[in-house]
Write a protein that holds these residues in place. Structure first.
Motif, PDB file in Angstrom:
ATOM      1  N   GLN A   1       0.851  -1.182   0.000  1.00  0.00           N
ATOM      2  CA  GLN A   1       0.000   0.000   0.000  1.00  0.00           C
ATOM      3  C   GLN A   1       0.891   1.237   0.000  1.00  0.00           C
ATOM      4  O   GLN A   1       2.057   1.179   0.380  1.00  0.00           O
ATOM      5  CB  GLN A   1      -0.902   0.022   1.242  1.00  0.00           C
ATOM      6  CG  GLN A   1      -2.031  -0.989   1.168  1.00  0.00           C
ATOM      7  CD  GLN A   1      -2.931  -0.959   2.394  1.00  0.00           C
ATOM      8  OE1 GLN A   1      -2.617  -0.349   3.411  1.00  0.00           O
ATOM      9  NE2 GLN A   1      -4.058  -1.632   2.286  1.00  0.00           N
TER      10      GLN A   1
ATOM     11  N   GLY B   1     -12.405   3.775  -1.967  1.00  0.00           N
ATOM     12  CA  GLY B   1     -11.122   3.322  -2.488  1.00  0.00           C
ATOM     13  C   GLY B   1      -9.925   3.811  -1.694  1.00  0.00           C
ATOM     14  O   GLY B   1      -8.786   3.587  -2.085  1.00  0.00           O
ATOM     15  N   VAL B   2     -10.185   4.487  -0.571  1.00  0.00           N
ATOM     16  CA  VAL B   2      -9.100   4.959   0.270  1.00  0.00           C
ATOM     17  C   VAL B   2      -9.087   4.101   1.534  1.00  0.00           C
ATOM     18  O   VAL B   2     -10.101   3.981   2.218  1.00  0.00           O
ATOM     19  CB  VAL B   2      -9.293   6.448   0.617  1.00  0.00           C
ATOM     20  CG1 VAL B   2      -8.243   6.922   1.602  1.00  0.00           C
ATOM     21  CG2 VAL B   2      -9.254   7.288  -0.650  1.00  0.00           C
ATOM     22  N   VAL B   3      -7.950   3.482   1.854  1.00  0.00           N
ATOM     23  CA  VAL B   3      -7.856   2.604   3.017  1.00  0.00           C
ATOM     24  C   VAL B   3      -7.964   3.429   4.299  1.00  0.00           C
ATOM     25  O   VAL B   3      -8.656   3.071   5.245  1.00  0.00           O
ATOM     26  CB  VAL B   3      -6.530   1.817   2.993  1.00  0.00           C
ATOM     27  CG1 VAL B   3      -6.409   0.924   4.220  1.00  0.00           C
ATOM     28  CG2 VAL B   3      -6.414   0.994   1.705  1.00  0.00           C
TER      29      VAL B   3
ATOM     30  N   GLY C   1      -8.052   7.733   5.328  1.00  0.00           N
ATOM     31  CA  GLY C   1      -8.029   9.086   4.764  1.00  0.00           C
ATOM     32  C   GLY C   1      -7.459  10.109   5.727  1.00  0.00           C
ATOM     33  O   GLY C   1      -6.578   9.804   6.533  1.00  0.00           O
TER      34      GLY C   1
ATOM     35  N   ALA D   1      -2.078   9.183   4.846  1.00  0.00           N
ATOM     36  CA  ALA D   1      -3.185   8.416   4.284  1.00  0.00           C
ATOM     37  C   ALA D   1      -2.649   7.099   3.745  1.00  0.00           C
ATOM     38  O   ALA D   1      -1.455   6.979   3.449  1.00  0.00           O
ATOM     39  CB  ALA D   1      -3.844   9.206   3.161  1.00  0.00           C
TER      40      ALA D   1
ATOM     41  N   VAL E   1      -3.458   4.204   0.740  1.00  0.00           N
ATOM     42  CA  VAL E   1      -4.253   3.830  -0.428  1.00  0.00           C
ATOM     43  C   VAL E   1      -3.651   2.580  -1.050  1.00  0.00           C
ATOM     44  O   VAL E   1      -2.471   2.276  -0.868  1.00  0.00           O
ATOM     45  CB  VAL E   1      -4.305   4.957  -1.489  1.00  0.00           C
ATOM     46  CG1 VAL E   1      -4.906   6.226  -0.914  1.00  0.00           C
ATOM     47  CG2 VAL E   1      -2.917   5.242  -2.062  1.00  0.00           C
TER      48      VAL E   1
ATOM     49  N   ARG F   1      -6.168   9.667  -9.320  1.00  0.00           N
ATOM     50  CA  ARG F   1      -6.798   8.891  -8.242  1.00  0.00           C
ATOM     51  C   ARG F   1      -6.904   9.659  -6.924  1.00  0.00           C
ATOM     52  O   ARG F   1      -7.962   9.707  -6.321  1.00  0.00           O
ATOM     53  CB  ARG F   1      -5.966   7.609  -7.980  1.00  0.00           C
ATOM     54  CG  ARG F   1      -5.885   6.628  -9.134  1.00  0.00           C
ATOM     55  CD  ARG F   1      -7.226   5.946  -9.417  1.00  0.00           C
ATOM     56  NE  ARG F   1      -7.867   5.390  -8.233  1.00  0.00           N
ATOM     57  CZ  ARG F   1      -7.656   4.163  -7.722  1.00  0.00           C
ATOM     58  NH1 ARG F   1      -6.814   3.361  -8.311  1.00  0.00           N
ATOM     59  NH2 ARG F   1      -8.299   3.743  -6.648  1.00  0.00           N
ATOM     60  N   TRP F   2      -5.784  10.212  -6.456  1.00  0.00           N
ATOM     61  CA  TRP F   2      -5.758  10.788  -5.104  1.00  0.00           C
ATOM     62  C   TRP F   2      -5.004  12.114  -5.113  1.00  0.00           C
ATOM     63  O   TRP F   2      -4.090  12.296  -5.910  1.00  0.00           O
ATOM     64  CB  TRP F   2      -5.034   9.845  -4.135  1.00  0.00           C
ATOM     65  CG  TRP F   2      -5.466   8.432  -4.239  1.00  0.00           C
ATOM     66  CD1 TRP F   2      -6.642   7.901  -3.774  1.00  0.00           C
ATOM     67  CD2 TRP F   2      -4.749   7.336  -4.831  1.00  0.00           C
ATOM     68  NE1 TRP F   2      -6.697   6.553  -4.066  1.00  0.00           N
ATOM     69  CE2 TRP F   2      -5.569   6.179  -4.697  1.00  0.00           C
ATOM     70  CE3 TRP F   2      -3.518   7.222  -5.461  1.00  0.00           C
ATOM     71  CZ2 TRP F   2      -5.155   4.929  -5.165  1.00  0.00           C
ATOM     72  CZ3 TRP F   2      -3.126   5.970  -5.928  1.00  0.00           C
ATOM     73  CH2 TRP F   2      -3.940   4.846  -5.780  1.00  0.00           C
TER      74      TRP F   2
ATOM     75  N   ILE G   1      -7.038  13.036   0.197  1.00  0.00           N
ATOM     76  CA  ILE G   1      -6.649  12.051   1.211  1.00  0.00           C
ATOM     77  C   ILE G   1      -5.819  12.643   2.338  1.00  0.00           C
ATOM     78  O   ILE G   1      -5.535  11.960   3.325  1.00  0.00           O
ATOM     79  CB  ILE G   1      -5.851  10.888   0.578  1.00  0.00           C
ATOM     80  CG1 ILE G   1      -4.629  11.423  -0.178  1.00  0.00           C
ATOM     81  CG2 ILE G   1      -6.745  10.058  -0.323  1.00  0.00           C
ATOM     82  CD1 ILE G   1      -3.676  10.340  -0.617  1.00  0.00           C
TER      83      ILE G   1
END
Lengths: 319, 319
Positions: free
Chosen positions: A38, B19-21, B23, B29, B31, B81-82, B116
């Motif tokens: 991750q 989709g964010v483990v 935040g 964060a 991801v 994505r982030w 995030i």
């Protein structure tokens, strides 16, 4: 920035970095993440007059801008890999940039992290760094994983950076050797990245001490739905002659002084022996300073177990 | 920032993102990147007075801060994505923050990118955003891939944003409908993310027009070791009554006006038919404006094939 200034900046910040598919100079950098990991992602800004005194040595500013971000990776147990730099400068001064780059890359090289992009713009001096690290899924050191009964650990003495600020503000006087120690802690903090890695799978929660021990431990307590109790007499000693300091200042520096970038973490009692062994093997002055309890908030106890009243919860040195 | 101000800021920026483990709210964060993809990473800062006029509507500032970063992802053919947000504010004003967040998230939601992390600090108004996207290894749209003979394409008319700046500076007068169009281009540019995705595997190089067509195309030329020739008469038309504008201003806006965030890209002649078909299907006003040639630099030709002299290579509207 004029084109000449961009050229100047490119000279100091364009370096080839191993493991980077495409670095500085395109619309974005390209990197290949390690399969199965991750990403841990964090960003912090330092603003002149807020996070460092006007006129601070640029080497120090470069070092510290990256250090605070590496410290966030340490607090997650992540391996830092890449960072971007957004630099806002009143003027593009070659001497300043050279010093800044030297401090930045000294720390970057020590940790094997690569500068992959960012931008430079004119304006009041400020530095934003974004850092990306990697961690095994499920094993990051979050703030919310502490359990009641867990020990609370600190990676080393805290408060020295705050004392350096107080000296620079003319509010206290330290001996030369003391000041040298405290100034180093303030100006060139050593992010505890290796410790963070070692704690993966052992610590239940972790945070870095940027806002002060009580405030930051409070975040672990709150996010874990627990209280925390720490004992003043268990805090690792600062190499400062305590008798010369007024008690309130002394307490405030240790409990509420920010900018030390030590790690505070929690671990089950079953991990004590292993932590002591790791600390001894690595030369890390890990100290067990208290425990997580049912309830809420952070209680500080003196050697007799009586609550210490905290006159100030913050120690915001630039306000 | 006081604790109250932090609370205010948290109110506007703490949102759950799919989709964010992990935040906002920890040291970093977490991801999970898509297996097998490379990461495209970019960062840009907007500073008040430099990138936007003092007093600009906060919605616009929020939108544009993210738009310029999404545009970098578009120019790489990456799927954004982030992102992290480092916000430096003179004061934490709830009305301002609400407007800023509304503009930021309007665009973030339209593109499915998640905020995030980041930080907020006191200081002169500046916004640094760092964005991370994903791309298939080897397929990113770099600046260095153009080949001699490749066509040069532009995703739409450029110069409108620069004209809006000129009007606001009192240097020219646009009709109301013209100004409305130009202001929208300046204040709320639409990053060409979908086009960037569509160009993967078809374009040989790409860049977004942030500093002006000639300057940005020049980067493709330089990094590809080639020259570029474009023809004025092939540039897509702006919806502006050209006769009312002095020729030098008109040329400068189209050739050197920044802030439009269209894509300029190169592709082999064999891709023409497909590009025309995609443009028609999607309603994208793709225009073939020239070709890559052996040599160096960017030549601009008039309808008769004569070189147009560029009085100013830059059009730095805030200087």
């Amino acid at each position: 920035m004029s084109l000449d200034e961009f050229g100047l900046i490119q000279r100091f910040f364009s370096r080839h970095a191993a493991g980077v598919v495409l670095g500085v100079g395109d619309d974005a950098a390209l990197v290949a993440p390690t399969p199965g990991r991750q990403l841990a992602i964090s960003a912090d800004t330092l603003v002149e007059g807020r996070h460092f005194f006007p006129g601070t040595d640029p080497y120090t500013i470069g070092w510290k801008s990256l250090a605070v971000n590496l410290s966030d990776m340490a607090a997650m147990g992540a391996l830092p890999r890449w960072f971007t730099l957004c630099l806002t400068l009143p003027v593009a001064d070659a001497v300043w940039l050279e010093g800044f780059a030297a401090g930045l890359f000294a720390l970057a090289d020590a940790h094997g992290v690569a500068l992959i992009g960012g931008d430079t713009t004119s304006g009041p001096l400020a530095i934003s760094i974004q850092i990306i690290g990697e961690v095994e899924p499920g094993l990051a050191l979050r703030r919310d994983g502490a359990k009641a009964g867990d020990d609370i650990w600190l990676s080393g003495p805290v408060g020295a950076a705050a004392l350096a600020v107080q000296q620079r503000l003319g509010k206290l006087v330290l001996a030369d050797a003391e000041l040298a120690h405290c100034a180093m802690r303030l100006d060139q903090p050593a992010p505890r990245v290796a410790l963070g890695q070692a704690l993966v799978g052992m610590a239940t929660a972790a945070i870095d001490i940027s806002d002060g021990l009580v405030a930051d431990l409070g975040h672990i307590a709150e996010r874990s739905g627990l209280g925390a109790q720490i004992c003043l007499s268990l805090l690792p000693s600062l190499p400062i002659h305590a008798a010369r300091l007024a008690t309130p200042d002394w307490l405030a520096a240790q409990l509420s002084g920010g900018d030390d970038y030590e790690l505070c973490f929690t671990a089950p009692a079953s991990a004590r022996e292993q932590l002591v062994a790791i600390g001894a093997a690595k030369g890390w002055p890990l100290a067990r300073i208290g425990s997580m309890v049912d309830g809420a908030g952070v209680a500080v106890l003196d050697a007799a177990g009586r609550p210490v009243s905290l006159a100030r919860s913050g120690f915001n040195h630039f306000s």
